[in-house]
Design a protein around this motif. Sequence first.
Motif, PDB file in Angstrom:
ATOM      1  N   ASP A  19       0.988  -1.080  -0.040  1.00  0.00           N
ATOM      2  CA  ASP A  19      -0.254  -0.103  -0.016  1.00  0.00           C
ATOM      3  C   ASP A  19       0.988   1.348   0.039  1.00  0.00           C
ATOM      4  OD1 ASP A  19      -2.194  -1.544   0.089  1.00  0.00           O
ATOM      5  OD2 ASP A  19      -2.694  -1.443   2.160  1.00  0.00           O
ATOM      6  N   ALA A  20       2.163   1.245   0.937  1.00  0.00           N
ATOM      7  CA  ALA A  20       2.938   2.476   0.967  1.00  0.00           C
ATOM      8  C   ALA A  20       3.517   2.535  -0.394  1.00  0.00           C
ATOM      9  CB  ALA A  20       3.949   2.200   2.031  1.00  0.00           C
ATOM     10  N   GLY A  21       3.782   1.417  -0.951  1.00  0.00           N
ATOM     11  CA  GLY A  21       4.648   1.535  -2.291  1.00  0.00           C
ATOM     12  C   GLY A  21       3.582   2.000  -3.436  1.00  0.00           C
ATOM     13  N   LYS A  22       2.303   1.643  -3.445  1.00  0.00           N
ATOM     14  CA  LYS A  22       1.430   2.079  -4.353  1.00  0.00           C
ATOM     15  C   LYS A  22       0.937   3.620  -3.922  1.00  0.00           C
ATOM     16  CE  LYS A  22      -3.176   1.336  -6.195  1.00  0.00           C
ATOM     17  NZ  LYS A  22      -3.621   2.593  -6.164  1.00  0.00           N
ATOM     18  N   ALA A  23       0.832   4.137  -2.916  1.00  0.00           N
ATOM     19  CA  ALA A  23       0.796   5.296  -2.538  1.00  0.00           C
ATOM     20  C   ALA A  23       1.786   6.343  -2.854  1.00  0.00           C
ATOM     21  CB  ALA A  23       0.510   5.425  -1.128  1.00  0.00           C
ATOM     22  N   ALA A  24       3.091   5.537  -2.938  1.00  0.00           N
ATOM     23  CA  ALA A  24       4.277   6.577  -3.120  1.00  0.00           C
ATOM     24  C   ALA A  24       4.256   6.538  -4.607  1.00  0.00           C
ATOM     25  CB  ALA A  24       5.685   5.797  -2.671  1.00  0.00           C
ATOM     26  N   ALA A  25       4.091   5.437  -5.363  1.00  0.00           N
ATOM     27  CA  ALA A  25       3.986   5.641  -6.930  1.00  0.00           C
ATOM     28  C   ALA A  25       2.630   6.408  -7.305  1.00  0.00           C
ATOM     29  CB  ALA A  25       3.705   4.219  -7.196  1.00  0.00           C
ATOM     30  N   ASP A  26       1.718   6.355  -6.581  1.00  0.00           N
ATOM     31  CA  ASP A  26       0.483   7.382  -7.067  1.00  0.00           C
ATOM     32  C   ASP A  26       1.072   8.989  -6.909  1.00  0.00           C
ATOM     33  OD1 ASP A  26      -0.836   5.163  -7.734  1.00  0.00           O
ATOM     34  OD2 ASP A  26      -2.063   5.083  -6.013  1.00  0.00           O
ATOM     35  N   GLN A  27       1.507   8.918  -5.622  1.00  0.00           N
ATOM     36  CA  GLN A  27       1.740  10.449  -5.244  1.00  0.00           C
ATOM     37  C   GLN A  27       3.179  10.924  -6.340  1.00  0.00           C
ATOM     38  OE1 GLN A  27       0.395  12.299  -3.260  1.00  0.00           O
ATOM     39  NE2 GLN A  27       1.603  14.110  -4.269  1.00  0.00           N
ATOM     40  N   ALA A  28       4.207  10.023  -6.731  1.00  0.00           N
ATOM     41  CA  ALA A  28       5.007  10.405  -7.590  1.00  0.00           C
ATOM     42  C   ALA A  28       4.216  10.659  -8.941  1.00  0.00           C
ATOM     43  CB  ALA A  28       6.033   9.170  -7.782  1.00  0.00           C
ATOM     44  N   LYS A  29       3.312   9.728  -9.396  1.00  0.00           N
ATOM     45  CA  LYS A  29       2.644  10.256 -10.758  1.00  0.00           C
ATOM     46  C   LYS A  29       1.924  11.116 -10.785  1.00  0.00           C
ATOM     47  CE  LYS A  29      -0.256   8.117 -13.956  1.00  0.00           C
ATOM     48  NZ  LYS A  29      -1.084   9.006 -14.202  1.00  0.00           N
ATOM     49  N   ALA A  30       1.214  11.544  -9.641  1.00  0.00           N
ATOM     50  CA  ALA A  30       0.350  12.887  -9.405  1.00  0.00           C
ATOM     51  C   ALA A  30       1.427  14.102  -9.530  1.00  0.00           C
ATOM     52  CB  ALA A  30      -0.250  12.809  -8.089  1.00  0.00           C
ATOM     53  N   ASP A  31       2.652  13.898  -8.473  1.00  0.00           N
ATOM     54  CA  ASP A  31       3.609  15.024  -8.631  1.00  0.00           C
ATOM     55  C   ASP A  31       4.155  15.437 -10.129  1.00  0.00           C
ATOM     56  OD1 ASP A  31       3.319  15.344  -6.074  1.00  0.00           O
ATOM     57  OD2 ASP A  31       5.025  14.305  -5.538  1.00  0.00           O
ATOM     58  N   ALA A  32       4.274  14.122 -11.073  1.00  0.00           N
ATOM     59  CA  ALA A  32       4.738  14.203 -12.245  1.00  0.00           C
ATOM     60  C   ALA A  32       3.898  14.738 -13.050  1.00  0.00           C
ATOM     61  CB  ALA A  32       5.369  12.831 -12.643  1.00  0.00           C
ATOM     62  N   ASP A  33       2.609  14.386 -13.077  1.00  0.00           N
ATOM     63  CA  ASP A  33       1.500  14.851 -13.877  1.00  0.00           C
ATOM     64  C   ASP A  33       1.445  16.438 -13.562  1.00  0.00           C
ATOM     65  OD1 ASP A  33       1.180  12.483 -14.817  1.00  0.00           O
ATOM     66  OD2 ASP A  33      -0.524  11.959 -13.668  1.00  0.00           O
ATOM     67  N   LYS A  34       1.428  16.793 -12.436  1.00  0.00           N
ATOM     68  CA  LYS A  34       1.346  18.264 -12.255  1.00  0.00           C
ATOM     69  C   LYS A  34       2.311  19.106 -12.481  1.00  0.00           C
ATOM     70  CE  LYS A  34       0.310  21.253  -7.994  1.00  0.00           C
ATOM     71  NZ  LYS A  34       1.454  22.437  -8.218  1.00  0.00           N
ATOM     72  N   ALA A  35       3.740  18.412 -12.368  1.00  0.00           N
ATOM     73  CA  ALA A  35       4.793  19.219 -13.025  1.00  0.00           C
ATOM     74  C   ALA A  35       4.734  19.413 -14.280  1.00  0.00           C
ATOM     75  CB  ALA A  35       6.231  18.412 -12.288  1.00  0.00           C
ATOM     76  N   VAL A  36       4.229  18.342 -15.146  1.00  0.00           N
ATOM     77  CA  VAL A  36       4.185  18.579 -16.638  1.00  0.00           C
ATOM     78  C   VAL A  36       2.849  19.567 -16.756  1.00  0.00           C
ATOM     79  CG1 VAL A  36       3.360  17.139 -18.659  1.00  0.00           C
ATOM     80  CG2 VAL A  36       4.830  16.290 -17.011  1.00  0.00           C
ATOM     81  N   ALA A  37       1.824  19.349 -16.088  1.00  0.00           N
ATOM     82  CA  ALA A  37       0.624  20.350 -16.442  1.00  0.00           C
ATOM     83  C   ALA A  37       1.164  21.841 -16.275  1.00  0.00           C
ATOM     84  CB  ALA A  37      -0.488  19.909 -15.453  1.00  0.00           C
ATOM     85  N   ASP A  38       2.000  21.987 -15.048  1.00  0.00           N
ATOM     86  CA  ASP A  38       2.527  23.239 -14.436  1.00  0.00           C
ATOM     87  C   ASP A  38       3.231  23.708 -15.719  1.00  0.00           C
ATOM     88  OD1 ASP A  38       1.048  23.149 -12.208  1.00  0.00           O
ATOM     89  OD2 ASP A  38       2.756  22.997 -10.939  1.00  0.00           O
ATOM     90  N   GLN A  39       4.112  22.706 -15.995  1.00  0.00           N
ATOM     91  CA  GLN A  39       5.228  23.301 -17.214  1.00  0.00           C
ATOM     92  C   GLN A  39       4.573  23.625 -18.308  1.00  0.00           C
ATOM     93  OE1 GLN A  39       8.479  23.778 -16.534  1.00  0.00           O
ATOM     94  NE2 GLN A  39       8.575  24.853 -18.586  1.00  0.00           N
ATOM     95  N   ALA A  40       3.521  22.741 -18.895  1.00  0.00           N
ATOM     96  CA  ALA A  40       2.621  23.169 -20.003  1.00  0.00           C
ATOM     97  C   ALA A  40       2.092  24.542 -19.792  1.00  0.00           C
ATOM     98  CB  ALA A  40       1.821  22.101 -20.158  1.00  0.00           C
TER      99      ALA A  40
END
Length: 375
Positions: free
Chosen positions: A192-213
Amino acid sequence: MKTKSLLVLLLAGIWGVGSWWWYTCKVKGFCGADTTAAQVATGAAAGAAALSGAGKDTGQGTENSKAGETAEGDIDSDGDGVPDAKEEMLGTDPAKEDSDSDGISDFIELARDPQDTDSDGKIDAIDDDDDNDGVLTVNENADPNGDGNVDDAVDSNGNQIADYLDAGADGSSATQQAAGTDKAAADQAKADAGKAAADQAKADADKAVADQAKADADQAAADQAKADADKAVTDQAKADADQAKADEDKVTMETSSDTKAGDIGPATLHFPTGSANPQLAAATKAYFEQVAKFLKDNTSAKVTIVGHTDNVGNPAKNKALGLKRAEMMQQMLIDLGAPKDRISASSEGPDKPVADNKTEEGRKKNRRVEITPVK
């Protein structure tokens, strides 16, 4: 009497065998399909001996119940029912009821011929993992209720072999099961922690991409807006410059500010050098339309048009040029509907300068046509 004695002896023998069976099977929990006839006989003999010795009081109980002795009178230091001599011969601890601390007494593990279930060279009585399955015998529930018997030993796979003797059974004790549950919970928590970390990392990456865009889009929009503004300024400047240059080749006009209400004030038109028929600037055209309307609306009104030149060139030609310019203005008014008989055109040539002909600016001011409406 003899028959009665035989009957008593028979009953005593039966009682002895029953006593041995009760002690071995029920008390110590050892009864299996491989119990040998010799062991049964030994038990019977023990029962008979118990009968024959019954009632022989030594002052400290019967001979068979002395502390530190077996029923046969052998020394048994740990009271586990196995003589010290036998334990020393087999390698078990005469001073310890359960030599290998596996939860099964030496008596039970030695009641049959000493066995080595897992064939590892150590008999079960001194082997803490009898079936060599990686799970200690003490953890395989050989005696769940702690009554000293193994007749209730756990058989988790139902193959009629107790887990502590069955290498194919998982042999999990309650503690191990709890440990397994804890491990499963820990594994799940980790997952669960791994999935949460992966989900958070993906969310952060998506946000970073969206912010950059968004930042890129904003920057692009700002750059485009600046480019458009710069181009507009440049285009306007160029248009103004082009218009100014174009106006240099056109007739421009200065009007007087002393116009009376309802009247059209005088105006001075400036001509390019040597030009008698240039284009009029937009403001000049508008003024001529007003003058034409003024003449049409006021039947007694008149307009005088006088041409002037600079002093460059032949004076006679300059005077003719001044007249030509005045007549051109006169014709424009006529074309706009003004009556010709109320529009006079004449020329002064270079004779009445208003500025110094020695400078270009002065000469430009002298190249003029003066229009004066009179009501």
